[in-house]
Write a protein that holds these residues in place. Sequence first.
Motif, PDB file in Angstrom:
ATOM      1  N   PHE A 270       0.824  -1.202   0.000  1.00 29.62           N
ATOM      2  CA  PHE A 270       0.000   0.000   0.000  1.00 29.62           C
ATOM      3  C   PHE A 270       0.865   1.261   0.000  1.00 29.62           C
ATOM      4  O   PHE A 270       1.956   1.260   0.574  1.00 29.62           O
ATOM      5  N   ILE A 271       0.347   2.294  -0.627  1.00 28.47           N
ATOM      6  CA  ILE A 271       0.947   3.627  -0.458  1.00 28.47           C
ATOM      7  C   ILE A 271      -0.094   4.495   0.229  1.00 28.47           C
ATOM      8  O   ILE A 271      -1.191   4.679  -0.300  1.00 28.47           O
ATOM      9  N   PHE A 272       0.225   4.994   1.389  1.00 28.46           N
ATOM     10  CA  PHE A 272      -0.699   5.858   2.126  1.00 28.46           C
ATOM     11  C   PHE A 272      -0.376   7.309   1.825  1.00 28.46           C
ATOM     12  O   PHE A 272       0.778   7.716   1.877  1.00 28.46           O
ATOM     13  N   ASP A 273      -1.432   8.037   1.555  1.00 24.81           N
ATOM     14  CA  ASP A 273      -1.261   9.435   1.166  1.00 24.81           C
ATOM     15  C   ASP A 273      -2.256  10.236   2.016  1.00 24.81           C
ATOM     16  O   ASP A 273      -3.444   9.964   1.989  1.00 24.81           O
ATOM     17  N   GLY A 274      -1.763  11.149   2.808  1.00 24.82           N
ATOM     18  CA  GLY A 274      -2.650  11.952   3.659  1.00 24.82           C
ATOM     19  C   GLY A 274      -2.903  11.318   5.009  1.00 24.82           C
ATOM     20  O   GLY A 274      -3.744  11.776   5.770  1.00 24.82           O
ATOM     21  N   PHE A 275      -2.200  10.268   5.317  1.00 27.93           N
ATOM     22  CA  PHE A 275      -2.356   9.572   6.589  1.00 27.93           C
ATOM     23  C   PHE A 275      -1.041   8.870   6.899  1.00 27.93           C
ATOM     24  O   PHE A 275      -0.442   8.336   5.983  1.00 27.93           O
ATOM     25  N   PRO A 276      -0.563   8.818   8.115  1.00 37.67           N
ATOM     26  CA  PRO A 276      -1.068   9.490   9.302  1.00 37.67           C
ATOM     27  C   PRO A 276      -0.681  10.963   9.353  1.00 37.67           C
ATOM     28  O   PRO A 276       0.363  11.359   8.877  1.00 37.67           O
ATOM     29  N   ARG A 277      -1.550  11.759   9.953  1.00 45.00           N
ATOM     30  CA  ARG A 277      -1.295  13.188  10.095  1.00 45.00           C
ATOM     31  C   ARG A 277      -0.790  13.553  11.478  1.00 45.00           C
ATOM     32  O   ARG A 277      -0.306  14.657  11.685  1.00 45.00           O
ATOM     33  N   THR A 278      -0.986  12.656  12.437  1.00 44.84           N
ATOM     34  CA  THR A 278      -0.534  12.939  13.803  1.00 44.84           C
ATOM     35  C   THR A 278       0.230  11.729  14.338  1.00 44.84           C
ATOM     36  O   THR A 278       0.135  10.639  13.770  1.00 44.84           O
ATOM     37  N   THR A 279       0.982  11.961  15.411  1.00 45.97           N
ATOM     38  CA  THR A 279       1.734  10.860  16.002  1.00 45.97           C
ATOM     39  C   THR A 279       0.788   9.785  16.529  1.00 45.97           C
ATOM     40  O   THR A 279       1.082   8.599  16.427  1.00 45.97           O
ATOM     41  N   ALA A 280      -0.356  10.218  17.055  1.00 41.95           N
ATOM     42  CA  ALA A 280      -1.321   9.239  17.558  1.00 41.95           C
ATOM     43  C   ALA A 280      -1.788   8.330  16.425  1.00 41.95           C
ATOM     44  O   ALA A 280      -1.857   7.109  16.582  1.00 41.95           O
ATOM     45  N   GLN A 281      -2.058   8.938  15.261  1.00 38.23           N
ATOM     46  CA  GLN A 281      -2.473   8.123  14.105  1.00 38.23           C
ATOM     47  C   GLN A 281      -1.337   7.195  13.661  1.00 38.23           C
ATOM     48  O   GLN A 281      -1.577   6.052  13.270  1.00 38.23           O
ATOM     49  N   ALA A 282      -0.114   7.705  13.731  1.00 38.97           N
ATOM     50  CA  ALA A 282       1.034   6.878  13.329  1.00 38.97           C
ATOM     51  C   ALA A 282       1.149   5.664  14.249  1.00 38.97           C
ATOM     52  O   ALA A 282       1.394   4.543  13.796  1.00 38.97           O
ATOM     53  N   GLU A 283       0.929   5.882  15.534  1.00 38.54           N
ATOM     54  CA  GLU A 283       0.995   4.763  16.492  1.00 38.54           C
ATOM     55  C   GLU A 283      -0.116   3.759  16.216  1.00 38.54           C
ATOM     56  O   GLU A 283       0.102   2.553  16.274  1.00 38.54           O
ATOM     57  N   HIS A 284      -1.304   4.277  15.895  1.00 39.21           N
ATOM     58  CA  HIS A 284      -2.406   3.363  15.598  1.00 39.21           C
ATOM     59  C   HIS A 284      -2.157   2.572  14.316  1.00 39.21           C
ATOM     60  O   HIS A 284      -2.465   1.392  14.251  1.00 39.21           O
ATOM     61  N   LEU A 285      -1.572   3.249  13.324  1.00 36.58           N
ATOM     62  CA  LEU A 285      -1.261   2.539  12.079  1.00 36.58           C
ATOM     63  C   LEU A 285      -0.261   1.415  12.377  1.00 36.58           C
ATOM     64  O   LEU A 285      -0.420   0.286  11.913  1.00 36.58           O
ATOM     65  N   ASP A 286       0.745   1.714  13.175  1.00 36.31           N
ATOM     66  CA  ASP A 286       1.726   0.684  13.547  1.00 36.31           C
ATOM     67  C   ASP A 286       1.051  -0.498  14.225  1.00 36.31           C
ATOM     68  O   ASP A 286       1.374  -1.646  13.939  1.00 36.31           O
ATOM     69  N   ALA A 287       0.118  -0.192  15.129  1.00 37.02           N
ATOM     70  CA  ALA A 287      -0.557  -1.272  15.852  1.00 37.02           C
ATOM     71  C   ALA A 287      -1.404  -2.108  14.896  1.00 37.02           C
ATOM     72  O   ALA A 287      -1.403  -3.340  14.970  1.00 37.02           O
ATOM     73  N   MET A 288      -2.087  -1.423  13.976  1.00 37.87           N
ATOM     74  CA  MET A 288      -2.922  -2.132  12.996  1.00 37.87           C
ATOM     75  C   MET A 288      -2.067  -3.058  12.141  1.00 37.87           C
ATOM     76  O   MET A 288      -2.445  -4.183  11.858  1.00 37.87           O
ATOM     77  N   LEU A 289      -0.904  -2.558  11.720  1.00 35.31           N
ATOM     78  CA  LEU A 289      -0.035  -3.368  10.861  1.00 35.31           C
ATOM     79  C   LEU A 289       0.610  -4.476  11.677  1.00 35.31           C
ATOM     80  O   LEU A 289       0.708  -5.616  11.216  1.00 35.31           O
ATOM     81  N   ALA A 290       1.012  -4.171  12.904  1.00 29.58           N
ATOM     82  CA  ALA A 290       1.653  -5.193  13.748  1.00 29.58           C
ATOM     83  C   ALA A 290       0.694  -6.352  13.987  1.00 29.58           C
ATOM     84  O   ALA A 290       1.100  -7.514  14.009  1.00 29.58           O
ATOM     85  N   ALA A 291      -0.595  -6.040  14.126  1.00 28.30           N
ATOM     86  CA  ALA A 291      -1.584  -7.096  14.336  1.00 28.30           C
ATOM     87  C   ALA A 291      -1.643  -8.017  13.124  1.00 28.30           C
ATOM     88  O   ALA A 291      -2.131  -9.133  13.206  1.00 28.30           O
ATOM     89  N   ARG A 292      -1.151  -7.531  11.982  1.00 27.26           N
ATOM     90  CA  ARG A 292      -1.125  -8.359  10.775  1.00 27.26           C
ATOM     91  C   ARG A 292       0.299  -8.794  10.455  1.00 27.26           C
ATOM     92  O   ARG A 292       0.591  -9.201   9.332  1.00 27.26           O
ATOM     93  N   CYS A 293       1.177  -8.687  11.464  1.00 25.94           N
ATOM     94  CA  CYS A 293       2.604  -9.014  11.294  1.00 25.94           C
ATOM     95  C   CYS A 293       3.227  -8.209  10.158  1.00 25.94           C
ATOM     96  O   CYS A 293       4.024  -8.726   9.377  1.00 25.94           O
ATOM     97  N   GLN A 294       2.834  -6.958  10.019  1.00 22.98           N
ATOM     98  CA  GLN A 294       3.393  -6.081   9.002  1.00 22.98           C
ATOM     99  C   GLN A 294       3.869  -4.789   9.648  1.00 22.98           C
ATOM    100  O   GLN A 294       3.717  -4.611  10.852  1.00 22.98           O
ATOM    101  N   GLN A 295       4.411  -3.903   8.817  1.00 20.01           N
ATOM    102  CA  GLN A 295       4.964  -2.664   9.346  1.00 20.01           C
ATOM    103  C   GLN A 295       5.031  -1.607   8.258  1.00 20.01           C
ATOM    104  O   GLN A 295       4.834  -1.930   7.096  1.00 20.01           O
ATOM    105  N   VAL A 296       5.309  -0.373   8.654  1.00 21.05           N
ATOM    106  CA  VAL A 296       5.606   0.662   7.664  1.00 21.05           C
ATOM    107  C   VAL A 296       7.049   0.428   7.223  1.00 21.05           C
ATOM    108  O   VAL A 296       7.957   0.440   8.041  1.00 21.05           O
ATOM    109  N   ASP A 297       7.244   0.170   5.940  1.00 17.64           N
ATOM    110  CA  ASP A 297       8.591  -0.135   5.471  1.00 17.64           C
ATOM    111  C   ASP A 297       9.393   1.129   5.173  1.00 17.64           C
ATOM    112  O   ASP A 297      10.579   1.176   5.456  1.00 17.64           O
TER     113      ASP A 297
END
Length: 379
Positions: A270-297
């Motif tokens: 995926f390419i995310f555009d316009g997200f995350p805009r805040t550190t809180a969103q970045a942390e949530h994105l990390d958690a969402m990806l970690a739950a799928r054994c993935q990460q922001v590369d």
Amino acid sequence: MEGRILVKDRYFVPYIPYERLEKAIDAVAERINHDFKNFDGTPIILCVLNGSILFTGELMKRLNFPCEFTSVRLSSYEGTLSTGVTRKVLGLTSSIKGRTVIVVEDIVDTGKTITDLHALLLDAGAADVKICTMLLKPEVYKKDLKLDYVAMEIENRFIVGFGLDYDQLGRNSKDIYILDSKTEEKTAMKHFLIFGPPGAGKGTQAAKLIDRFGLRHVSTGDLLRREIAAGTSLGLQAKSLIDKGELVPDKVVEGMIASELDQHPDVKGFIFDGFPRTTAQAEHLDAMLAARCQQVDAVLSLMIPDETVFERIRHRAEIENRVDDTKPEIIRNRIATYHGKTEPVISYYKGKGVYREIDGLGSIDEVFDRVSAVMEEYL
Ligand code: 5GP
Ligand code: MG
């Protein structure tokens, strides 16, 4: 022991065959028997469900001193804690006041769970708490709490089987399996974020990149519009907020992204555009990806000097005949807002070592060549 197995959506390969586990359990039971041979009283064996159900069974049948049995679960974390105050021991039916308790765990990783439980049992009046764990990951265990009995040490990788689960599956395997890093490397989805000031050409670059690399473009604006058009419950929630002139809360945006991830399990990334805009969103994105054994590369940051951003915004506003947007103070303000908001998110990703700056000046094709070169390192 079977070769590669599929648990839910991931491949695992053989790691510890049952015969080796049996030997390790023999040895640890022998040590406990030795220590409790002349014990004055009756210790309670406490099984920490669900993971240690099989281990506790195997261990108990080897113990040859009088003992009682009980089991508990731990409530999951509610908020941040280090002391165990907000976690609860669930299902503790027998009184442990004044008793010696031998806690039986499947695995100790960071040690958070076991230190919380240890404190909670002492709080509940236990006279002494001994810890017995089937597995320990010494590389990650950072607590001072003494682990009295460890059957086996393992490396810091994710395992399933013999009571341990991956998303509730795999507990019934007799042998222990480990996540297959070879297939993981090839099949894991890659996630990229594209950052850049207004006018940097993020949308244009993202469109070219998805074509070239077979990725999916996630723009939160597009997602919102699509959910609203489809009349989903998320879309309806979002629409009623937008109609009232309010911002769509993080939870709604994150819900849309989670469903976008789950609806496209076969894309390369995926390419995310316009997200995350805040550190809180970045942390949530990390958690969402970690739950799928993935990460922001990688975070691809298109670098444009403020003066160029200024000219591009003014030029665009003139073409589109938006008089207000040509006012210098308004443009300066937009640029300042952009920096103020994105700076913390950028330092968040710098801290994770995934932040990549790319010169955003030049023709669309020149910039595309630069971005592509960076992406090729990951795909
Ligand atoms: P800790 O609190 O020590 O970080 O984590 C302990 C808990 O994390 C275990 O009880 C278990 O539920 C889970 N856990 C840690 N490592 C693994 C692993 O490799 N595989 C599985 N299935 N669960 C694990
Ligand atoms: Mg456990």
